[in-house]
Design an enzyme around this catalytic site. Structure first.
Site, PDB file in Angstrom:
ATOM      1  N   PHE A 112       0.870  -1.153   0.098  1.00 47.83           N
ATOM      2  CA  PHE A 112       0.003   0.134  -0.007  1.00 47.83           C
ATOM      3  C   PHE A 112       0.978   1.253  -0.095  1.00 47.83           C
ATOM      4  O   PHE A 112       1.790   1.429   0.999  1.00 47.83           O
ATOM      5  CB  PHE A 112      -0.845  -0.124   1.240  1.00 47.83           C
ATOM      6  CG  PHE A 112      -1.790   1.060   1.151  1.00 47.83           C
ATOM      7  CD1 PHE A 112      -2.794   1.662   0.410  1.00 47.83           C
ATOM      8  CD2 PHE A 112      -1.492   2.058   2.284  1.00 47.83           C
ATOM      9  CE1 PHE A 112      -3.230   2.689   0.581  1.00 47.83           C
ATOM     10  CE2 PHE A 112      -2.405   3.311   2.302  1.00 47.83           C
ATOM     11  CZ  PHE A 112      -3.254   3.619   1.305  1.00 47.83           C
ATOM     12  N   GLN A 113       0.666   2.109  -0.715  1.00 52.96           N
ATOM     13  CA  GLN A 113       1.452   3.354  -1.006  1.00 52.96           C
ATOM     14  C   GLN A 113       3.006   3.302  -1.214  1.00 52.96           C
ATOM     15  O   GLN A 113       3.595   4.072  -0.951  1.00 52.96           O
ATOM     16  CB  GLN A 113       1.090   4.308   0.047  1.00 52.96           C
ATOM     17  CG  GLN A 113      -0.379   4.786  -0.013  1.00 52.96           C
ATOM     18  CD  GLN A 113      -0.478   5.932   1.018  1.00 52.96           C
ATOM     19  OE1 GLN A 113       0.070   6.055   2.077  1.00 52.96           O
ATOM     20  NE2 GLN A 113      -1.573   6.800   0.774  1.00 52.96           N
ATOM     21  N   LYS A 162      10.083   3.177   6.675  1.00 54.91           N
ATOM     22  CA  LYS A 162       9.297   3.613   7.957  1.00 54.91           C
ATOM     23  C   LYS A 162       9.810   2.874   9.051  1.00 54.91           C
ATOM     24  O   LYS A 162      10.152   3.621  10.250  1.00 54.91           O
ATOM     25  CB  LYS A 162       7.610   2.967   7.816  1.00 54.91           C
ATOM     26  CG  LYS A 162       7.014   3.567   8.924  1.00 54.91           C
ATOM     27  CD  LYS A 162       5.198   3.042   8.722  1.00 54.91           C
ATOM     28  CE  LYS A 162       4.575   3.759   9.882  1.00 54.91           C
ATOM     29  NZ  LYS A 162       3.078   3.197   9.682  1.00 54.91           N
ATOM     30  N   MET A 478      -0.989  33.267 -21.928  1.00 55.87           N
ATOM     31  CA  MET A 478       0.320  33.020 -22.926  1.00 55.87           C
ATOM     32  C   MET A 478      -0.251  31.890 -24.219  1.00 55.87           C
ATOM     33  O   MET A 478       0.272  32.267 -25.373  1.00 55.87           O
ATOM     34  CB  MET A 478       1.169  32.453 -22.264  1.00 55.87           C
ATOM     35  CG  MET A 478       2.564  32.389 -22.857  1.00 55.87           C
ATOM     36  SD  MET A 478       3.187  33.975 -23.679  1.00 55.87           S
ATOM     37  CE  MET A 478       4.048  34.641 -22.639  1.00 55.87           C
TER      38      MET A 478
HETATM   39  C1  LIG Z   1       1.758  23.197 -15.272  1.00 56.88           C
HETATM   40  C2  LIG Z   1       1.697  23.680 -16.329  1.00 56.88           C
HETATM   41  N1  LIG Z   1       0.830  23.439 -17.299  1.00 56.88           N
HETATM   42  C3  LIG Z   1       0.550  23.976 -18.366  1.00 56.88           C
HETATM   43  C4  LIG Z   1       1.547  25.213 -18.979  1.00 56.88           C
HETATM   44  C5  LIG Z   1       1.233  25.610 -20.035  1.00 56.88           C
HETATM   45  N2  LIG Z   1       1.106  27.179 -20.105  1.00 56.88           N
HETATM   46  C6  LIG Z   1       2.281  28.110 -20.120  1.00 56.88           C
HETATM   47  S1  LIG Z   1       1.722  29.598 -19.718  1.00 56.88           S
HETATM   48  C7  LIG Z   1       0.008  29.023 -19.714  1.00 56.88           C
HETATM   49  C8  LIG Z   1      -1.126  30.263 -19.262  1.00 56.88           C
HETATM   50  C9  LIG Z   1      -1.192  30.566 -17.917  1.00 56.88           C
HETATM   51  O1  LIG Z   1      -2.380  31.230 -17.969  1.00 56.88           O
HETATM   52  P1  LIG Z   1      -2.333  32.362 -16.864  1.00 56.88           P
HETATM   53  O2  LIG Z   1      -2.119  31.649 -15.456  1.00 56.88           O
HETATM   54  O3  LIG Z   1      -3.734  32.957 -16.710  1.00 56.88           O
HETATM   55  O4  LIG Z   1      -1.395  33.480 -16.989  1.00 56.88           O
HETATM   56  P2  LIG Z   1      -1.308  34.632 -18.240  1.00 56.88           P
HETATM   57  O5  LIG Z   1      -0.612  34.002 -19.516  1.00 56.88           O
HETATM   58  O6  LIG Z   1      -2.825  34.551 -18.616  1.00 56.88           O
HETATM   59  O7  LIG Z   1      -0.974  35.887 -17.759  1.00 56.88           O
HETATM   60  C10 LIG Z   1      -0.097  27.594 -19.853  1.00 56.88           C
HETATM   61  C11 LIG Z   1      -1.420  26.816 -19.983  1.00 56.88           C
HETATM   62  C12 LIG Z   1       2.597  25.476 -17.804  1.00 56.88           C
HETATM   63  N3  LIG Z   1       3.548  26.162 -18.281  1.00 56.88           N
HETATM   64  N4  LIG Z   1       2.418  24.716 -16.720  1.00 56.88           N
END
Ligand SMILES: Cc1ncc(C[n+]2csc(CCOP(=O)(O)OP(=O)(O)O)c2C)c(N)n1
Ligand SMILES: [Mg+2]
Lengths: 573, 170
Positions: A112-113, A162, A478
């Protein structure tokens, strides 16, 4: 002294000078938590998700320069730590993760785990240990801290069965590490340094291309002295923001995909790049074969493997950056002709570019502009030396990089190499734990915030108040920008909405102060209130969903081919 | 170019996994790999063969040096090292053809390690190139199974032990 393995872990942390760790208990690590119950000078901060605990430990490490410690149980506990470990690996953040493992008799049985913690993390740690014999525990912990912090710093994992935690040991913390295979370089080659000094003095368009290593290597003062002695422009990357004062006349801002045009042009038109603790990352260089074609390269790094990995170095110098830069400055002083003024014409050129191509946006229209949020935060805190910034990942992160002004190292904490959404908020909590007197502000995205916002509970309940300013554009901004620019406006699965959740109400539900602002003329007042309220605060700053981040070098393009804000309409890729 | 890299590692669980993972993760291709004990009970030797340009070899060496369990990395330069490999080769051979096969194998100093009613196993030690020739020679005669150890090597006494000039490792 006779004690249990679990107590020995805490005594070891105490001996290492660790004052706070971040974690979540569970079955396989329960004996260690029982040791916390018996008492320790080490404070434990209870996170709400192990990813949060890991990023807190990272934020703590980046803000303090000390090793961060995260604790988790076996199985899902350690798999939740994988993201922060990978993040620390990419950004060379010193991190010790202590995880529980199933009993030695159960290892290998799919108990487990049970997960193979050292196996899962193998490619993203400097080293790891599975402790199955309590006698090894003190040496392993000593080695773990040593490896995490020496050479190129980074994450290590200590997985403790553990029953090892429950077994008695006659404990003394070793004074010395026994690691015959771990000998990070301690010196620099004097001939190489001398050669570097001569090349530097002979160059007409030299730049110091500085990366996060200069902060990890505690070499910021030495960097400044070198830059001033040689009159050499400093182009510091995202990870090095604050390593060199951004108000200094020789500071020419961050390069890279969303860096300034002058910094990118500066690198690309230079005839000598002195890379210091930087690794020619693709987000900086763009198309590598087209990067700085006319430049000779001097590469300083503590990690020999970075030198020549992507760009051939004409003069490689392996060693601790602090020593290397001090030696280089000394050599420059010795070699330089009296009256040498450095690259005067070159600095004038950079200055002209800086004036001709500043960061630009239009502060008008129906919406609050995201850049205005960052600019207002900057102006409200101008000149203060007690502000630490963290960010999420995305447009808001790049605007924070562009518009904030950081004059001190360890005041801008961001996820660079891994680009981990959700990093900012827990990293801010960790930074607050490291610097209780500082005002810690996380500039977050609405998408990022939702990845780790449960840690608001940690911030509120552990007395680690931070200010989170959500640059709420209602989108995974982005990604939306790439869809608009490179995928013909096909906005697949990037719309989050401005309204759901109601961030201010969510904050209130966690016992934090919640603010919402939509109008430019109310922005300053609301931010001021959040910064001074003395509690954990969340500002939902609803802003333009369509604003794009410029300048921009499209992925794979030559870094010299920057797309400017003003040329936005002409963009095709 | 083909290079033979000799790596001394601490004899600890996971040491080989760390080395092979580093290769896999960075996209370096291992052609052959041999692991075994050394003159010290706490140290093992991994001998790797890689086919790559010189700058990539340098990167591989540096990345291996960073592994905590790795004690020493040295590249055995062609001509400056003794390199050997062992192969076991099963050939399906009717009794009538055995004499001919044995005569052939003598050219390579191969030994008959096993003799069955309708097959035999040869044991041969040599440079990897010699083993390849031996293999080619036996193939038309009904080679049915082959096991090779991967090459191992030691620098010759006459070889210069000075560190290679391009970079200073630690
Ligand atoms: C954990 C993770 N999942 C997906 C991405 C791909 N990704 C890069 S920027 C972004 C958008 C980020 O959105 P937000 O936090 O609203 O920032 P904004 O660009 O709108 O300022 C994504 C999905 C990432 N960098 N990290
Ligand atoms: Mg967003």
């Amino acid at each position: 002294m006779k004690m249990l393995g679990s107590d020995a872990i805490l005594r070891s942390l105490e001996a290492e000078g660790i004052d706070v760790v971040f974690g979540i208990p569970g079955g396989a690590i329960l004996p260690l938590y029982d040791a916390f119950a018996r008492g320790s000078t080490v404070r434990h901060v209870l996170a709400r998700h192990e990813q949060g605990a890991g990023h807190m430990a990272e934020g703590y490490a980046r803000a303090s320069g000390k090793v961060g410690v995260a604790v988790a149980t076996s199985g899902p506990g350690v798999t939740n730590l994988v993201t922060p470990i990978a993040d620390a690996w990419m950004d060379s953040t010193p991190l010790v993760c202590i995880t529980g493992q199933v009993r030695t008799t159960l290892i290998g049985t799919d108990a487990f785990q049970e997960t193979d913690a050292t196996g899962i993390t193998l490619p993203i740690v400097k080293h790891s240990w599975l402790v199955q014999d309590v006698q090894e525990l003190p040496h392993v912990l000593k080695a773990a801290f040593h490896v995490a912090r020496t050479g190129r710093s980074g994450p290590v994992l200590v997985d403790v069965a553990k029953d090892v935690q429950e077994t008695e040991i006659d404990f003394t913390y070793p004074h010395q590490v026994d690691l015959p295979g771990w000998r990070p370089p301690a010196g620099v080659h004097p001939r190489q340094v001398r050669e570097a000094a001569r090349a530097l003095l002979a160059a007409s368009r030299p730049v110091l291309y500085v990366g996060g290593g200069v902060i990890n290597g505690d070499a910021c003062d030495e960097l400044r002295e070198l830059a001033e002695v040689g009159g050499i422009p400093v182009i510091a990357t995202l990870m090095a923001k604050g390593s060199f004062p951004e108000t200094h006349p020789l500071c020419y801002g961050p390069p890279g995909m969303h860096g300034s045009k002058w910094a990118n042009w500066g690198l690309n038109k230079s005839d000598l790049i002195v890379a210091v603790g930087a690794r020619f990352d693709d987000r900086v260089t763009g198309k590598l074969s087209a990067f700085a074609p006319g430049a000779k390269v001097i590469h300083f790094d503590i990690d020999a493997a970075e030198i020549g990995k992507l760009r051939r170095a004409d003069i490689p110098v392996t060693g601790p950056l602090r020593l290397a830069l001090a030696e280089l400055t000394k050599a420059v002083r010795e070699e330089e002709e009296p009256g040498h003024e450095g690259p005067v014409a070159w600095r004038r050129q950079l200055e002209e570019w800086r004036e001709a191509f500043p960061y630009r946006y239009r502060r008008e229209g129906d919406y609050l502009k995201p850049q205005a949020i960052v600019e207002t935060l900057r102006d409200l805190t101008l000149g203060r030396d007690d502000v630490v910034w963290t960010t999420g990942v995305g447009q808001h992160q790049m605007w924070a990089m562009q518009y904030l002004v950081c004059d001190r190292p360890r005041t801008f904490i961001t996820s660079g190499g891994l680009g981990t959404m959700g990093y900012g908020l827990p990293a801010a909590i960790g930074a607050k734990a490291a610097r209780p007197d500082a005002t810690v502000v996380c500039i977050d995205g609405d998408g990022c915030f939702q990845m780790t916002c449960q840690e608001l509970a940690t911030s509120v309940l552990e007395g680690l108040p931070i200010v989170v300013v959500i640059v709420n554009n209602g989108w995974l901004g982005m990604v939306r920008q790439w869809q608009e620019m490179f995928y013909d406006n096909r906005f697949a699965e990037t719309h989050l909405t401005h309204q759901v959740p109601d961030y201010a109400q969510l904050a209130e539900a966690y016992g934090a102060a919640g603010f919402t602002v939509e109008a430019d003329d109310e922005l300053e007042g609301v931010l001021e209130e959040a910064l001074t309220c003395g509690r954990t605060a969340v500002v939902d700053a609803r802003c333009d969903p369509e604003e794009k981040c410029f300048p921009m070098i499209p992925a794979g393009a030559a870094a010299i081919d920057v797309i400017e804000f003003s040329e936005e309409k002409a963009v095709e890729a | 170019m083909r290079h033979t890299v000799s790596v001394l590692v601490e004899n600890r669980p996971g040491a080989l996994a760390r080395v092979s993972n580093m290769f896999a993760r960075r996209g370096f291709n291992i052609e052959s790999l041999a692991v075994g004990p050394t003159e010290r009970h706490d140290v093992s030797r991994i001998t790797l063969t890689v086919d790559c340009p010189a700058d990539l070899l340098e990167q591989i060496e540096k990345q291996m040096h960073k592994l905590v369990n790795v004690l020493r990395v040295s590249t055995l330069e062609a001509g400056e090292a003794v390199e050997r490999e062992l192969a076991l080769v099963r050939v399906s051979a009717e009794p009538s053809r055995r004499a001919e096969l044995i005569a052939l194998s003598e050219v390579f100093d191969a030994r008959v390690a096993d003799l069955g009613p309708d097959s035999m196993i040869f044991e041969v030690v040599g440079t990897p190139e010699q083993l390849e020739s031996f293999e080619e020679l036996l193939r038309p005669h009904g080679l049915t199974e082959l096991a090779r150890t991967g090459r191992i090597g030691l620098a010759r006494a006459s070889a210069s032990r000075a560190p290679r000039p391009q970079h200073v490792l630690r």
